[in-house]
Write a protein that holds these residues in place. Structure first.
Motif, PDB file in Angstrom:
ATOM      1  N   ASP A 117      42.269  19.825  -4.970  1.00  0.00           N
ATOM      2  CA  ASP A 117      42.096  20.223  -3.574  1.00  0.00           C
ATOM      3  C   ASP A 117      41.165  19.285  -2.804  1.00  0.00           C
ATOM      4  O   ASP A 117      40.828  19.556  -1.658  1.00  0.00           O
ATOM      5  CB  ASP A 117      41.524  21.655  -3.536  1.00  0.00           C
ATOM      6  CG  ASP A 117      41.747  22.339  -2.196  1.00  0.00           C
ATOM      7  OD1 ASP A 117      42.911  22.472  -1.784  1.00  0.00           O
ATOM      8  OD2 ASP A 117      40.747  22.750  -1.571  1.00  0.00           O
ATOM      9  N   SER A 118      40.763  18.198  -3.425  1.00  0.00           N
ATOM     10  CA  SER A 118      39.729  17.347  -2.828  1.00  0.00           C
ATOM     11  C   SER A 118      40.154  16.713  -1.506  1.00  0.00           C
ATOM     12  O   SER A 118      39.308  16.359  -0.681  1.00  0.00           O
ATOM     13  CB  SER A 118      39.332  16.247  -3.819  1.00  0.00           C
ATOM     14  OG  SER A 118      40.457  15.438  -4.138  1.00  0.00           O
ATOM     15  N   SER A 119      41.455  16.583  -1.267  1.00  0.00           N
ATOM     16  CA  SER A 119      41.923  15.936  -0.039  1.00  0.00           C
ATOM     17  C   SER A 119      41.905  16.877   1.160  1.00  0.00           C
ATOM     18  O   SER A 119      42.041  16.429   2.299  1.00  0.00           O
ATOM     19  CB  SER A 119      43.347  15.395  -0.230  1.00  0.00           C
ATOM     20  OG  SER A 119      44.250  16.452  -0.508  1.00  0.00           O
ATOM     21  N   HIS A 120      41.726  18.176   0.925  1.00  0.00           N
ATOM     22  CA  HIS A 120      41.716  19.146   2.022  1.00  0.00           C
ATOM     23  C   HIS A 120      40.323  19.243   2.636  1.00  0.00           C
ATOM     24  O   HIS A 120      39.325  19.339   1.927  1.00  0.00           O
ATOM     25  CB  HIS A 120      42.154  20.526   1.533  1.00  0.00           C
ATOM     26  CG  HIS A 120      43.615  20.623   1.213  1.00  0.00           C
ATOM     27  ND1 HIS A 120      44.560  20.985   2.135  1.00  0.00           N
ATOM     28  CD2 HIS A 120      44.280  20.395   0.058  1.00  0.00           C
ATOM     29  CE1 HIS A 120      45.752  20.983   1.574  1.00  0.00           C
ATOM     30  NE2 HIS A 120      45.612  20.620   0.312  1.00  0.00           N
ATOM     31  N   THR A 121      40.271  19.246   3.946  1.00  0.00           N
ATOM     32  CA  THR A 121      38.981  19.398   4.629  1.00  0.00           C
ATOM     33  C   THR A 121      38.609  20.862   4.776  1.00  0.00           C
ATOM     34  O   THR A 121      37.427  21.207   4.846  1.00  0.00           O
ATOM     35  CB  THR A 121      39.034  18.757   6.029  1.00  0.00           C
ATOM     36  OG1 THR A 121      40.113  19.323   6.778  1.00  0.00           O
ATOM     37  CG2 THR A 121      39.241  17.258   5.912  1.00  0.00           C
ATOM     38  N   LYS A 132      34.506  24.583  -2.603  1.00  0.00           N
ATOM     39  CA  LYS A 132      33.827  23.372  -3.060  1.00  0.00           C
ATOM     40  C   LYS A 132      32.541  23.078  -2.301  1.00  0.00           C
ATOM     41  O   LYS A 132      31.594  22.539  -2.876  1.00  0.00           O
ATOM     42  CB  LYS A 132      34.775  22.167  -2.991  1.00  0.00           C
ATOM     43  CG  LYS A 132      35.354  21.854  -1.618  1.00  0.00           C
ATOM     44  CD  LYS A 132      36.279  20.628  -1.690  1.00  0.00           C
ATOM     45  CE  LYS A 132      36.975  20.363  -0.357  1.00  0.00           C
ATOM     46  NZ  LYS A 132      37.963  21.406  -0.041  1.00  0.00           N
ATOM     47  N   ASP A 138      37.940  24.443   3.418  1.00  0.00           N
ATOM     48  CA  ASP A 138      37.545  25.018   2.146  1.00  0.00           C
ATOM     49  C   ASP A 138      38.404  26.242   1.827  1.00  0.00           C
ATOM     50  O   ASP A 138      38.840  26.967   2.728  1.00  0.00           O
ATOM     51  CB  ASP A 138      36.071  25.425   2.198  1.00  0.00           C
ATOM     52  CG  ASP A 138      35.370  25.214   0.874  1.00  0.00           C
ATOM     53  OD1 ASP A 138      36.036  24.762  -0.079  1.00  0.00           O
ATOM     54  OD2 ASP A 138      34.167  25.496   0.789  1.00  0.00           O
ATOM     55  N   LYS A 196      39.443  19.329  -8.079  1.00  0.00           N
ATOM     56  CA  LYS A 196      39.989  17.965  -8.070  1.00  0.00           C
ATOM     57  C   LYS A 196      41.291  17.914  -7.273  1.00  0.00           C
ATOM     58  O   LYS A 196      41.502  17.025  -6.448  1.00  0.00           O
ATOM     59  CB  LYS A 196      40.238  17.495  -9.496  1.00  0.00           C
ATOM     60  CG  LYS A 196      38.986  17.275 -10.325  1.00  0.00           C
ATOM     61  CD  LYS A 196      39.362  16.894 -11.754  1.00  0.00           C
ATOM     62  CE  LYS A 196      38.131  16.795 -12.640  1.00  0.00           C
ATOM     63  NZ  LYS A 196      38.517  16.505 -14.055  1.00  0.00           N
ATOM     64  N   ARG A 232      45.465  28.624  -0.847  1.00  0.00           N
ATOM     65  CA  ARG A 232      45.617  27.541  -1.814  1.00  0.00           C
ATOM     66  C   ARG A 232      44.971  27.850  -3.160  1.00  0.00           C
ATOM     67  O   ARG A 232      45.571  27.645  -4.217  1.00  0.00           O
ATOM     68  CB  ARG A 232      45.021  26.242  -1.257  1.00  0.00           C
ATOM     69  CG  ARG A 232      45.705  25.698  -0.022  1.00  0.00           C
ATOM     70  CD  ARG A 232      45.272  24.263   0.255  1.00  0.00           C
ATOM     71  NE  ARG A 232      43.844  24.044   0.166  1.00  0.00           N
ATOM     72  CZ  ARG A 232      42.971  24.307   1.148  1.00  0.00           C
ATOM     73  NH1 ARG A 232      43.410  24.814   2.300  1.00  0.00           N
ATOM     74  NH2 ARG A 232      41.693  24.051   1.009  1.00  0.00           N
TER      75      ARG A 232
END
Length: 346
Positions: free
Chosen positions: A163-167, A248, A169, A161, A121
């Motif tokens: 990618d914030s919904s992905h758990t 993140k 990393d 920002k 990603r």
């Protein structure tokens, strides 16, 4: 090719207080939990020509052949070629970009290799957005280095920002080269690498960002993290690079601040190699330059390096971009920048 520190890892007490260590270890558990391999691979456009030893997983049209291609700038000042394949990996996390744009009447070449980890990603995002963001920067031509530094930071923030919904990393290296005016500006984050052939000699124009480097370890520890040995030196025992886009959960320690170097494009500068560590793990800088130098076509040269890395048993994805500077490159644009001219005179 990876640097190693002598001695044993520092104690956790040197890195942080007991409470901070406990919090950091909890964070690492979340990172490790999100490190499962991606179950899909990314296929990119390219010439469907097989390079012996490359994985049959990867290729345009799903036939397993590597992605290859190349071109030449409209002003005839540089040519370029690329080759990329999954190698022995079960998924493809390498991306690359080769583009030539007209920016304010200036012919600009933008080249990059992006090696993802924890999935594709981050590398895919950086490939799609980094250079587009850069050429939109108002100071891109006037103050290229500052524009690059700000764009790297901005692109990293925007990816975090998005990618914030992905758990799980994800992160990516970025080894980039920008040709603007009579300058070659190289900016690097992570352990992909840029090497030039200058006067027949191999010169690394980027530094692999590894956690065991003295300054990188100090920066990480001052931020509350630690570096330990886990098969190789890793940030918190997890990540083998000390700078990257994304990541993140480790962002406090793993930054996307690029190191930037500039070269004058003159008659002594023959070509540039950008490559992921799938090449550099098994081929030295000197060997790569010696193999590329007699091959005029940069696409063929990139395929040759890819094939050699595969033959030597590289266990990683392999991506190579080569830019060859053609005769008369000293006439590009308006010549070297004032900063480069001062550096040369000193």
């Amino acid at each position: 090719m990876h640097e190693r520190s002598a001695g044993i890892p520092p104690t956790l007490a040197a890195a942080a207080s007991a409470a901070a260590r406990f919090s950091f270890l909890l964070l690492l558990l979340l990172v490790v939990a999100g490190r499962s391999s991606s179950a899909w691979s990314w296929c990119r456009e390219g010439e469907a020509e097989e390079v012996k030893g490359c994985s049959r997983i990867m290729g345009f049209g799903g036939d397993g052949s590597p992605a290859t291609g190349g071109g030449i700038s409209e002003n005839g000042r540089f040519s370029y070629g690329f080759a990329s394949c999954a190698g022995k990996r079960a998924s493809m996390e390498d991306f690359y970009e080769t583009r030539v744009d007209d920016v304010d009447g200036e012919t600009v070449g933008l080249f990059g290799v992006f090696d993802g980890h924890g999935g594709a990603r981050a590398a895919e995002y950086v490939k799609k957005h980094l250079f587009s963001n850069l050429i939109k920067h108002p100071q891109f031509i006037a103050d290229t280095k500052s524009a690059i530094a700000e764009t790297f930071t901005h692109t990293d923030s925007e990816f975090l920002k998005a990618d914030s919904s992905h758990t799980r990393d994800a992160g990516s290296t970025a080894s980039t080269a920008i040709l603007v005016g009579g300058r070659l500006v190289v900016a690097n984050v992570g352990d992909s690498r840029a090497v030039v052939c200058k006067g027949g000699k191999a010169i690394a124009v980027s530094r692999d960002h590894k956690p065991d480097q003295t300054d990188e370890r100090q920066r990480i520890e001052e931020a509350g993290g630690f570096v330990m040995w886990a098969g190789t030196w890793r940030v918190g025992g997890v990540l083998a690079v000390s700078r990257a886009f994304g990541d993140k959960l480790l962002k406090q320690y793993v930054v996307a601040d690029p190191e930037i170097k500039e070269e004058v494009v003159d008659s002594s500068l023959e070509f540039l190699i950008l490559a992921s560590d799938g090449l550099w793990d098994v081929v030295t800088n000197d060997e790569a330059v010696a193999m590329v130098r007699p091959i005029e076509d940069p696409e063929q040269a990139a395929k040759g390096l890819l094939q050699e890395a595969s033959k030597r048993g590289s266990a990683d994805n392999i991506t190579v971009v080569i830019v060859r500077f053609l005769e008369g490159t000293t006439e590009i644009g308006d010549g070297p920048s004032e900063e480069v001219a001062k550096d040369q005179s000193s």
